[in-house]
Design an enzyme around this catalytic site. Structure first.
Site, short mmCIF file in Angstrom:
data_model
loop_
_atom_site.label_atom_id
_atom_site.label_comp_id
_atom_site.label_asym_id
_atom_site.label_seq_id
_atom_site.Cartn_x
_atom_site.Cartn_y
_atom_site.Cartn_z
N LYS A 112 0.82 -1.20 0.00
CA LYS A 112 0.00 0.00 0.00
C LYS A 112 0.86 1.26 0.00
O LYS A 112 0.42 2.30 -0.48
CB LYS A 112 -0.89 0.03 1.24
CG LYS A 112 -1.70 -1.22 1.46
CD LYS A 112 -2.81 -1.34 0.48
CE LYS A 112 -3.62 -2.59 0.74
NZ LYS A 112 -4.83 -2.67 -0.05
C1 LIG Z 1 -0.91 -7.80 2.44
C2 LIG Z 1 -2.04 -7.71 1.47
N1 LIG Z 1 -2.09 -8.58 0.45
C3 LIG Z 1 -3.09 -8.55 -0.43
C4 LIG Z 1 -4.13 -7.66 -0.33
C5 LIG Z 1 -5.21 -7.67 -1.35
O1 LIG Z 1 -5.03 -6.60 -2.25
P1 LIG Z 1 -6.28 -6.00 -3.00
O2 LIG Z 1 -7.23 -5.54 -1.97
O3 LIG Z 1 -5.72 -4.88 -3.80
O4 LIG Z 1 -6.85 -7.10 -3.82
C6 LIG Z 1 -4.13 -6.74 0.74
C7 LIG Z 1 -5.22 -5.75 0.93
O5 LIG Z 1 -5.52 -4.97 0.14
C8 LIG Z 1 -3.05 -6.75 1.62
O6 LIG Z 1 -2.98 -5.85 2.60
N1 LIG Z 2 -6.59 -5.20 2.30
C1 LIG Z 2 -6.94 -3.84 2.36
C2 LIG Z 2 -8.42 -3.59 2.23
C3 LIG Z 2 -8.69 -2.25 1.64
O1 LIG Z 2 -8.26 -2.25 0.34
P1 LIG Z 2 -8.04 -0.99 -0.56
O2 LIG Z 2 -6.97 -1.38 -1.50
O3 LIG Z 2 -9.32 -0.69 -1.21
O4 LIG Z 2 -7.62 0.17 0.29
C4 LIG Z 2 -6.34 -3.22 3.61
O5 LIG Z 2 -5.25 -3.59 3.97
O6 LIG Z 2 -6.92 -2.38 4.24
#
Ligand SMILES: Cc1ncc(COP(=O)(O)O)c(C=O)c1O
Ligand SMILES: N[C@@H](CCOP(=O)(O)O)C(=O)O
Length: 464
Positions: A112
């Site tokens: 993120k």
């Molecule tokens: C460590 C981790 N892996 C995978 C995901 C899944 O990613 P996305 O929500 O973009 O599918 C998340 C949350 O978003 C996450 O925090």
């Molecule tokens: N896994 C995510 C959930 C939120 O996802 P987002 O990509 O829409 O912000 C988290 O870690 O909060």
């Protein structure tokens, strides 16, 4: 570049306004009006560029005239200067065809940071010189929250309210959010799951009485700028592995479908992507949707991959819109039906369109642990449980092309699960500091619109 809503009834916006807006006024998500296209020569020209220069090249068509090239480069330099690895998102080879793309070298140890470090600076840039006060309302299953808080803590003109599901994030994730002392940071644990938190956030954006009182902004992948920044590392990795001369496959641990949708965008832009593997844990709605067209919710099961304990995947709407011929009215009707029934069937066009690029795998806890052990024993890599879901899926889908698993979090964020699977307890990197010494600050609320919106309304700065 203009951005349009997936539900067809909100005004088109430019990049600056789409960054500040978050959810579209009709409840849809913003997407570019057209996909920018990169020729083979333009992709080849990315070879050897630094991460920052790759980011500038890939994001320029999306940014349009909202930023000058120099401004975009300065923001990327500042955002990625905080990463602990010179390559920002380094590739690590596991065996002949299997690679890891390490996305966790940012300040809060998850992928993120790649987008949110930039987004924090974009907010600052677009708000500078105005007296507009922005109220960010977000939902997190653990990683978005800490990365967003790090990116905006202490910034003038911004308050952030972050909802997380009580008891369903790791202790490191929770403390990364709740020990930040900046007065503009407000953490709310809700008595519910991530889907409820995300639904509450969308309900606040969609409620004219609430949304009309504040300048609401989003840091979740609702916000287009989040996804744009994530497109970059698909280009960066694929070019290093031989694109455009060689196609590359990606396996993506998936929850809210933002990360893998960024891979879809890269493919739409011309990057030769052999396959996108959507790797889910046992909360497998996306696997069912992609393999049989059944997008129906069940009860969210808590797992050792809490960040992926999601049923209603926000960004799936963006894919359905694009695959369904970009018909906003039809998509709005489909999504309203889903919101009522909490279930829907994909249309033939959506299923067939997805089948051209996407594969999917459901990975249970035992196979996840096996993947962690395989990475440790065969490649000397200690990986986190989310990345292990991706790696397990990648190995099932191996097809003699380079396969890159997105390593989405640092193993130290999930020390207990890593230790259970591998016997190794990863140490927290020094950059997270004295996390376990600091005091926590958060409130716990029921997962109701009234409880959460009243709390936020009591603290947020009304629009001027
Ligand atoms: C460590 C981790 N892996 C995978 C995901 C899944 O990613 P996305 O929500 O973009 O599918 C998340 C949350 O978003 C996450 O925090
Ligand atoms: N896994 C995510 C959930 C939120 O996802 P987002 O990509 O829409 O912000 C988290 O870690 O909060």
């Amino acid at each position: 570049m203009r951005y349009i809503s997936t539900r067809g009834a909100a005004p088109a916006l430019d990049f600056r306004d789409v960054t500040l807006a978050g959810l579209a006024a009709d409840g849809g998500l913003y997407v570019p009006e057209t996909w920018p296209s990169f020729s083979r020569d333009e992709i080849a020209a990315l070879a050897g560029l630094s991460y920052v220069d790759t980011a500038v090249a890939v994001m320029t068509p999306f940014v349009g005239d909202s930023l000058t090239p120099d401004e975009l480069k300065a923001l990327c330099t500042a955002a990625y200067g905080r990463f602990a690895h010179a390559a920002v998102t380094p590739l690590v080879q596991l065996d002949h065809d299997q690679w890891l793309l390490e996305l966790f070298h940012g300040p809060t140890l998850a992928f993120k940071d790649v987008a949110l470090q930039l987004l924090g600076l974009l907010f600052e840039k677009f708000l500078s010189g105005s007296d507009k006060h922005v109220t960010i309302v977000g939902a997190t299953s653990g990683d978005t929250g800490s990365a967003a808080i790090d990116a905006v803590a202490g910034r003038a003109g911004i308050d952030i309210f972050m909802l997380h599901p009580e008891g369903r994030v790791s202790d490191v994730q929770r403390r990364q959010m709740t020990t930040v002392g900046a007065p503009n940071v407000h953490n709310i644990a809700i008595r519910g799951d991530f889907d409820q938190a995300q639904a509450l956030v969308k309900a606040m954006f969609n409620d004219p009485a609430f949304a009309g009182r504040f300048n609401l902004s989003a840091v979740n992948s609702i916000n287009w700028a989040r996804l744009m920044a994530q497109v970059v590392y698909y280009f960066y990795a694929a070019v290093r592995l031989g694109a455009p001369g060689r196609a590359v496959a990606f396996s993506v641990p998936t929850g809210n479908f933002g990360d893998v949708f960024a891979g879809y965008v890269a493919a739409k832009m011309g990057l030769p992507v052999a396959k996108l593997v959507v790797a889910t844990n046992v909360n497998d709605i996306l696997h069912r949707a992609l393999s049989s067209g059944d997008y129906s919710t069940g009860t969210v099961v808590p797992t050792p991959t809490p960040s992926m304990d999601i049923q209603v995947s926000s960004n799936f709407e963006r894919l359905l819109f694009d695959l369904g011929g970009r018909d906003g009215a039809a998509l709005a009707a489909q999504m309203h039906g889903f919101e009522r029934a909490r279930a829907m069937q994909l249309s033939n066009a959506q299923r067939e369109g997805a089948a051209g690029l996407f594969a999917s795998e459901r990975v249970d806890v035992d196979d996840m642990a096996l993947a962690m052990r395989w990475a440790s024993e065969h490649a000397g890599q200690v990986i986190d449980p989310h990345s292990a879901i991706g790696l397990c899926a990648a190995r099932r889908q191996a097809d003699h092309v380079p396969m890159v698993t997105l390593a989405t979090a640092h193993p130290a964020k999930f020390r207990d699960a890593v230790e259970r699977a591998t016997g190794v307890r990863p140490a927290l990197p020094a950059r997270v500091g004295d996390l376990f010494e600091r005091e926590e600050r958060y409130v716990t609320l029921d997962a109701t619109f009234a409880a959460v919106s009243d709390y936020i309304a009591g603290l947020a700065t009304p629009r001027g």
